[in-house]
Design a protein around this motif. Sequence first.
Motif, PDB file in Angstrom:
ATOM      1  N   MET B 267     -13.473   5.308  45.530  1.00  0.00           N
ATOM      2  CA  MET B 267     -12.511   6.066  44.717  1.00  0.00           C
ATOM      3  C   MET B 267     -13.194   7.244  44.040  1.00  0.00           C
ATOM      4  O   MET B 267     -14.415   7.322  44.010  1.00  0.00           O
ATOM      5  N   VAL B 268     -12.363   8.136  43.478  1.00  0.00           N
ATOM      6  CA  VAL B 268     -12.899   9.238  42.682  1.00  0.00           C
ATOM      7  C   VAL B 268     -13.123   8.730  41.250  1.00  0.00           C
ATOM      8  O   VAL B 268     -12.563   7.705  40.861  1.00  0.00           O
ATOM      9  N   PRO B 269     -13.953   9.439  40.468  1.00  0.00           N
ATOM     10  CA  PRO B 269     -14.267   8.950  39.120  1.00  0.00           C
ATOM     11  C   PRO B 269     -13.038   8.692  38.253  1.00  0.00           C
ATOM     12  O   PRO B 269     -13.016   7.713  37.493  1.00  0.00           O
ATOM     13  N   SER B 270     -12.000   9.531  38.363  1.00  0.00           N
ATOM     14  CA  SER B 270     -10.867   9.352  37.451  1.00  0.00           C
ATOM     15  C   SER B 270     -10.101   8.057  37.745  1.00  0.00           C
ATOM     16  O   SER B 270      -9.560   7.437  36.831  1.00  0.00           O
ATOM     17  N   ILE B 271     -10.052   7.640  38.990  1.00  0.00           N
ATOM     18  CA  ILE B 271      -9.395   6.362  39.314  1.00  0.00           C
ATOM     19  C   ILE B 271     -10.242   5.206  38.769  1.00  0.00           C
ATOM     20  O   ILE B 271      -9.723   4.242  38.199  1.00  0.00           O
ATOM     21  N   LEU B 272     -11.560   5.322  38.951  1.00  0.00           N
ATOM     22  CA  LEU B 272     -12.447   4.292  38.395  1.00  0.00           C
ATOM     23  C   LEU B 272     -12.249   4.195  36.890  1.00  0.00           C
ATOM     24  O   LEU B 272     -12.171   3.097  36.320  1.00  0.00           O
ATOM     25  N   TYR B 273     -12.138   5.365  36.259  1.00  0.00           N
ATOM     26  CA  TYR B 273     -11.931   5.394  34.816  1.00  0.00           C
ATOM     27  C   TYR B 273     -10.642   4.656  34.438  1.00  0.00           C
ATOM     28  O   TYR B 273     -10.620   3.836  33.527  1.00  0.00           O
ATOM     29  N   MET B 274      -9.568   4.938  35.210  1.00  0.00           N
ATOM     30  CA  MET B 274      -8.292   4.277  34.921  1.00  0.00           C
ATOM     31  C   MET B 274      -8.389   2.766  35.103  1.00  0.00           C
ATOM     32  O   MET B 274      -7.834   2.000  34.326  1.00  0.00           O
ATOM     33  N   ILE B 275      -9.090   2.367  36.125  1.00  0.00           N
ATOM     34  CA  ILE B 275      -9.188   0.927  36.395  1.00  0.00           C
ATOM     35  C   ILE B 275      -9.966   0.210  35.299  1.00  0.00           C
ATOM     36  O   ILE B 275      -9.517  -0.803  34.762  1.00  0.00           O
ATOM     37  N   ILE B 276     -11.140   0.752  34.966  1.00  0.00           N
ATOM     38  CA  ILE B 276     -11.939   0.008  33.983  1.00  0.00           C
ATOM     39  C   ILE B 276     -11.385   0.142  32.580  1.00  0.00           C
ATOM     40  O   ILE B 276     -11.725  -0.651  31.705  1.00  0.00           O
ATOM     41  N   SER B 277     -10.512   1.137  32.370  1.00  0.00           N
ATOM     42  CA  SER B 277      -9.892   1.264  31.046  1.00  0.00           C
ATOM     43  C   SER B 277      -8.755   0.272  30.858  1.00  0.00           C
ATOM     44  O   SER B 277      -8.278   0.069  29.748  1.00  0.00           O
ATOM     45  N   ASN B 278      -8.310  -0.327  31.940  1.00  0.00           N
ATOM     46  CA  ASN B 278      -7.221  -1.301  31.814  1.00  0.00           C
ATOM     47  C   ASN B 278      -7.754  -2.576  31.161  1.00  0.00           C
ATOM     48  O   ASN B 278      -8.798  -3.093  31.582  1.00  0.00           O
ATOM     49  N   PRO B 279      -7.054  -3.079  30.131  1.00  0.00           N
ATOM     50  CA  PRO B 279      -7.565  -4.259  29.414  1.00  0.00           C
ATOM     51  C   PRO B 279      -7.730  -5.493  30.303  1.00  0.00           C
ATOM     52  O   PRO B 279      -8.529  -6.379  29.996  1.00  0.00           O
ATOM     53  N   ASP B 280      -7.002  -5.555  31.427  1.00  0.00           N
ATOM     54  CA  ASP B 280      -7.113  -6.720  32.310  1.00  0.00           C
ATOM     55  C   ASP B 280      -8.249  -6.618  33.314  1.00  0.00           C
ATOM     56  O   ASP B 280      -8.490  -7.557  34.076  1.00  0.00           O
ATOM     57  N   ALA B 281      -8.908  -5.463  33.368  1.00  0.00           N
ATOM     58  CA  ALA B 281      -9.887  -5.222  34.434  1.00  0.00           C
ATOM     59  C   ALA B 281     -10.997  -6.269  34.448  1.00  0.00           C
ATOM     60  O   ALA B 281     -11.324  -6.853  35.485  1.00  0.00           O
ATOM     61  N   SER B 282     -11.542  -6.512  33.271  1.00  0.00           N
ATOM     62  CA  SER B 282     -12.676  -7.434  33.188  1.00  0.00           C
ATOM     63  C   SER B 282     -12.296  -8.821  33.696  1.00  0.00           C
ATOM     64  O   SER B 282     -12.991  -9.419  34.511  1.00  0.00           O
ATOM     65  N   GLY B 283     -11.143  -9.302  33.224  1.00  0.00           N
ATOM     66  CA  GLY B 283     -10.701 -10.627  33.651  1.00  0.00           C
ATOM     67  C   GLY B 283     -10.401 -10.698  35.139  1.00  0.00           C
ATOM     68  O   GLY B 283     -10.748 -11.657  35.815  1.00  0.00           O
ATOM     69  N   ALA B 284      -9.794  -9.629  35.658  1.00  0.00           N
ATOM     70  CA  ALA B 284      -9.371  -9.645  37.054  1.00  0.00           C
ATOM     71  C   ALA B 284     -10.557  -9.565  38.007  1.00  0.00           C
ATOM     72  O   ALA B 284     -10.541 -10.145  39.095  1.00  0.00           O
ATOM     73  N   LEU B 285     -11.601  -8.843  37.601  1.00  0.00           N
ATOM     74  CA  LEU B 285     -12.657  -8.498  38.565  1.00  0.00           C
ATOM     75  C   LEU B 285     -13.967  -9.249  38.378  1.00  0.00           C
ATOM     76  O   LEU B 285     -14.875  -9.122  39.206  1.00  0.00           O
ATOM     77  N   LYS B 286     -14.057 -10.055  37.305  1.00  0.00           N
ATOM     78  CA  LYS B 286     -15.390 -10.565  36.952  1.00  0.00           C
ATOM     79  C   LYS B 286     -16.047 -11.391  38.052  1.00  0.00           C
ATOM     80  O   LYS B 286     -17.266 -11.440  38.137  1.00  0.00           O
ATOM     81  N   GLU B 287     -15.233 -12.009  38.933  1.00  0.00           N
ATOM     82  CA  GLU B 287     -15.855 -12.835  39.977  1.00  0.00           C
ATOM     83  C   GLU B 287     -16.001 -12.132  41.328  1.00  0.00           C
ATOM     84  O   GLU B 287     -16.473 -12.710  42.293  1.00  0.00           O
ATOM     85  N   ASN B 288     -15.556 -10.881  41.394  1.00  0.00           N
ATOM     86  CA  ASN B 288     -15.571 -10.190  42.693  1.00  0.00           C
ATOM     87  C   ASN B 288     -16.923  -9.589  43.075  1.00  0.00           C
ATOM     88  O   ASN B 288     -17.185  -9.352  44.233  1.00  0.00           O
ATOM     89  N   HIS B 289     -17.784  -9.322  42.077  1.00  0.00           N
ATOM     90  CA  HIS B 289     -19.010  -8.548  42.330  1.00  0.00           C
ATOM     91  C   HIS B 289     -18.663  -7.266  43.084  1.00  0.00           C
ATOM     92  O   HIS B 289     -19.257  -6.953  44.119  1.00  0.00           O
ATOM     93  N   LEU B 290     -17.689  -6.570  42.554  1.00  0.00           N
ATOM     94  CA  LEU B 290     -17.146  -5.394  43.231  1.00  0.00           C
ATOM     95  C   LEU B 290     -18.163  -4.246  43.289  1.00  0.00           C
ATOM     96  O   LEU B 290     -18.786  -3.890  42.298  1.00  0.00           O
TER      97      LEU B 290
END
Lengths: 530, 530
Positions: B267-290
């Motif tokens: 992705m481009v930086p601004s999409i990454l920014y939007m994703i990690i700024s979402n309050p659910d991001a940490s919970g949703a992704l913590k096991e993915n090792h994305l």
Amino acid sequence: MSNRYELTIDKILISSVRNNPDQIISYQGRENITYKEFNDRVRNLAFSLLKMGIRKGDRIAVIDWDTTRYLEAYYAIPMIGAVLHTVNIRYPPEMIFYSMQHAEDRYVIIRDEFVPLIAQNKAMFSFIRKWIVYSESGKIPGTLEPSVNFDDLVKSQDPVKLPEITEDTIATTFYTSGTTGLPKGVSFTHRQIVLHALASIAGLSDQPIGLKSSDVMMPLVPMFHVHSWGIPYSTIMKGMKYILPGRYDVPLILSIMKKEKVTVSAMVPSILYMIISNPDASGALKENHLKVIVGGGAIPKGLAVKASSIGIDTVAGYGMSETAPILTLGTYTQKVMEMDEQKKSEFRIKTGVPISLVDLRVVDREGKEVPWDTKSIGEIVVRAPWLTQEYVKDKEGTEKLWNNGWMHTGDLAVVDSYGYISIVDREKDAVKSGGEFIPTLVLEDLISTATGVNEVAVVGRSHEKWGERPVAFITVNDKFNLENLKKHMESYVESGRIAKFWLPDDYMVIKEFTKTSTGKIDKKPLRKNL
Amino acid sequence: MSNRYELTIDKILISSVRNNPDQIISYQGRENITYKEFNDRVRNLAFSLLKMGIRKGDRIAVIDWDTTRYLEAYYAIPMIGAVLHTVNIRYPPEMIFYSMQHAEDRYVIIRDEFVPLIAQNKAMFSFIRKWIVYSESGKIPGTLEPSVNFDDLVKSQDPVKLPEITEDTIATTFYTSGTTGLPKGVSFTHRQIVLHALASIAGLSDQPIGLKSSDVMMPLVPMFHVHSWGIPYSTIMKGMKYILPGRYDVPLILSIMKKEKVTVSAMVPSILYMIISNPDASGALKENHLKVIVGGGAIPKGLAVKASSIGIDTVAGYGMSETAPILTLGTYTQKVMEMDEQKKSEFRIKTGVPISLVDLRVVDREGKEVPWDTKSIGEIVVRAPWLTQEYVKDKEGTEKLWNNGWMHTGDLAVVDSYGYISIVDREKDAVKSGGEFIPTLVLEDLISTATGVNEVAVVGRSHEKWGERPVAFITVNDKFNLENLKKHMESYVESGRIAKFWLPDDYMVIKEFTKTSTGKIDKKPLRKNL
């Protein structure tokens, strides 16, 4: 297209040397050069060869063990548009002569210890314009003339403009012993070699090999043998540390593997057998987590298990001289990835699945794919971007190899329900010993000339160490004497007509041969009796 | 050569579908098809297009979000020798019209929700012969005529012989907004796309990405944007599970990523920014090792650190519309591999090092490579096998792009002593103060690490004395304090990281940035406000 970027071998070096200038290429772990130094030596060698008058299309033979200088030739010779002929040093002198004459070699790069072999038959090699000799000791033998010292050619040179070459320029050639007596020449273009390297890297990055640029590669596939399976190109493209073993010597190999922390190798089953049979193997390798790509013959399950018991992971690869060589790898497909480790290990020693850009089918006589049922036998036919386009100067052989746009491998295989192929029979008449074909028709021809021999057929008997060894079946008359036959055959070894390892292990006298409908000896029942 | 194997896009499918017939392609994690089904649908679509009268060279536009049907078009259209035009759906209607007219599109594949956009301006699109419409609801709007239902075309068809095409046939075209008003068209051949896919896979297999076929890929690079960075081709070539996100919606993306256990994205930086700024991001992704490949703009260090704090590993990639696109990756070279983790992480967010077969140089105005000293600024010029050969119908633009056999990227960069390049500016974005370049990307990177700063863009304001002076625009949160930001920046002057005259004259807090169609901050409106 004006700005087309040709897939030529020099391109392999560009980003890799730029990104990893200090990466190491090591000869036996005792003579190291960096990628940057290697690149400089390659360019100097290319300049020197041009100054020597070598031109596009000229054939240059190399007669050497697996050395850094050989690796330099792998790049410098194609880079000037000349053709690298990797001479099979295990051929008897007569066949070395045959292949070099047939290839029309004009220059030879040769290591000092091979000079006597050639010098004995000097007159035969009058078509060679110049001998490029090297010696680790620095003492160049003067018996081949005119000659130059290889080591002078890699020293700093005034640059010469390299000729522009297209990707379809022939880069390499070598000879392969097939079913018939005389070896056949194959050749590969720059494009084919670059694509083979790139697709190899992509394929080898799959599990369970998982090749990484931090791996340390020491191939044990001779550099005269199908480009050492392309490793001289793929390893450098990947930016890996590269260890060249010189002449194969098991205790030395083990000590180098330990010292250099080698993590990936490639070899035929008989070399693997020799390595793991060495009492020091376990101690030397236990910390390496060595992964070995095994090709040139199926991996016997017992061998894979023994290797695994000392920490070596084996993975199958398959290809032939005609295919550059890699066609398949025993890497895990999506379905196999989901299995448990025990089950997975059965798949990685099968002949494997085709790598990217390889269109491989196992077909019946009508060209229809056989069912994936692990029992229907068919011939492997293949299309891919890196297959030899012809046998050199052999129109008939080429037509047989290529039929309807498919390369016919002559290998018989079955396919399991997951799409993994397993070769069940080798090319009909050849015996493969230690990864090398022993042409049975040559042996039969010679045996048939011995006193008292009526008819003869040579077939392969499976052998734990060598894969296969030749056994001769004969019918005889009352003038026959076994000791005389053995002496007769040994005389051909002495004269250089055949290699010593071609001699049959056994001569079995039988009453009569079963014949096929066209009156030829049927070899199938003979194999059953072994 | 009669048996030459052309590098055409259909070849990507052959071994991959054969080896992984049951691998999944999923639309939003709710509509799954297997590779085998995908292959069948692609072939049926190809047959249908031929039966419709579409011929070699015909342009077919696609107007869609990132869907399975779009992916089918990526293969089927080039397979019949037609040209896939990936229309930028974020363009205003007038520019969509311009690009389609300029490309001479004759057929359009369109998702129902985009039909009104076109229907409003129906008369403009009279050059379109047929509209191929699809609807997830099954209700095809009747406003565009003549039209057919896409879903009828992928149903089982009587096979039609596919036309033979060479690898140099144009496969794709799309438009890119440059510095001037009108977008420029680029185009790529089958050969370029196949080579780009193969070299991408090889490059992405390096650390710290270490791409494996067991990875699950969900790219967030729109399919109209430079072939979604080639991922539609490389993912299938590699045999990976492929998740298509449809229209981008951050909460939905997070839930799909969690459900499908996505391990790799781009992705481009601004999409990454939007994703990690979402309050659910940490919970949703913590096991993915994305692992996220970030391109289309430098990764601000602050963003990488924030991403890392919720378990996302970022790695830079670099390329442009003109380059297919991948030129460099922030993967580890041999020297960097030897560093500790902390030090390594600095390198993976640099612009990176060229991947295999890419010849990339940073040169001064005389075309000489700049020293690798992290401060000498030059332009990136490049040669590689997958660069557009021209701007469509734009001889002048093409001549400017290609000069002396090198593609001129217009990107300004420095090179560190390890050979990693860092883009410091677009030539057009650079601020020139007192005759010296002030690299805006370096400033943006440092400002982004200050407390309370969300996003940042530095542009030049004209200045009587210095020509131009930098001004920073920022969006902030409640932890922001202007004095702290100024101190933060001055500390970099003191430590020698930046020159004093690089410090922005002003910091202007704004509410939000206008983004370009590819999600980058649009600097044009900012300049207008100065």
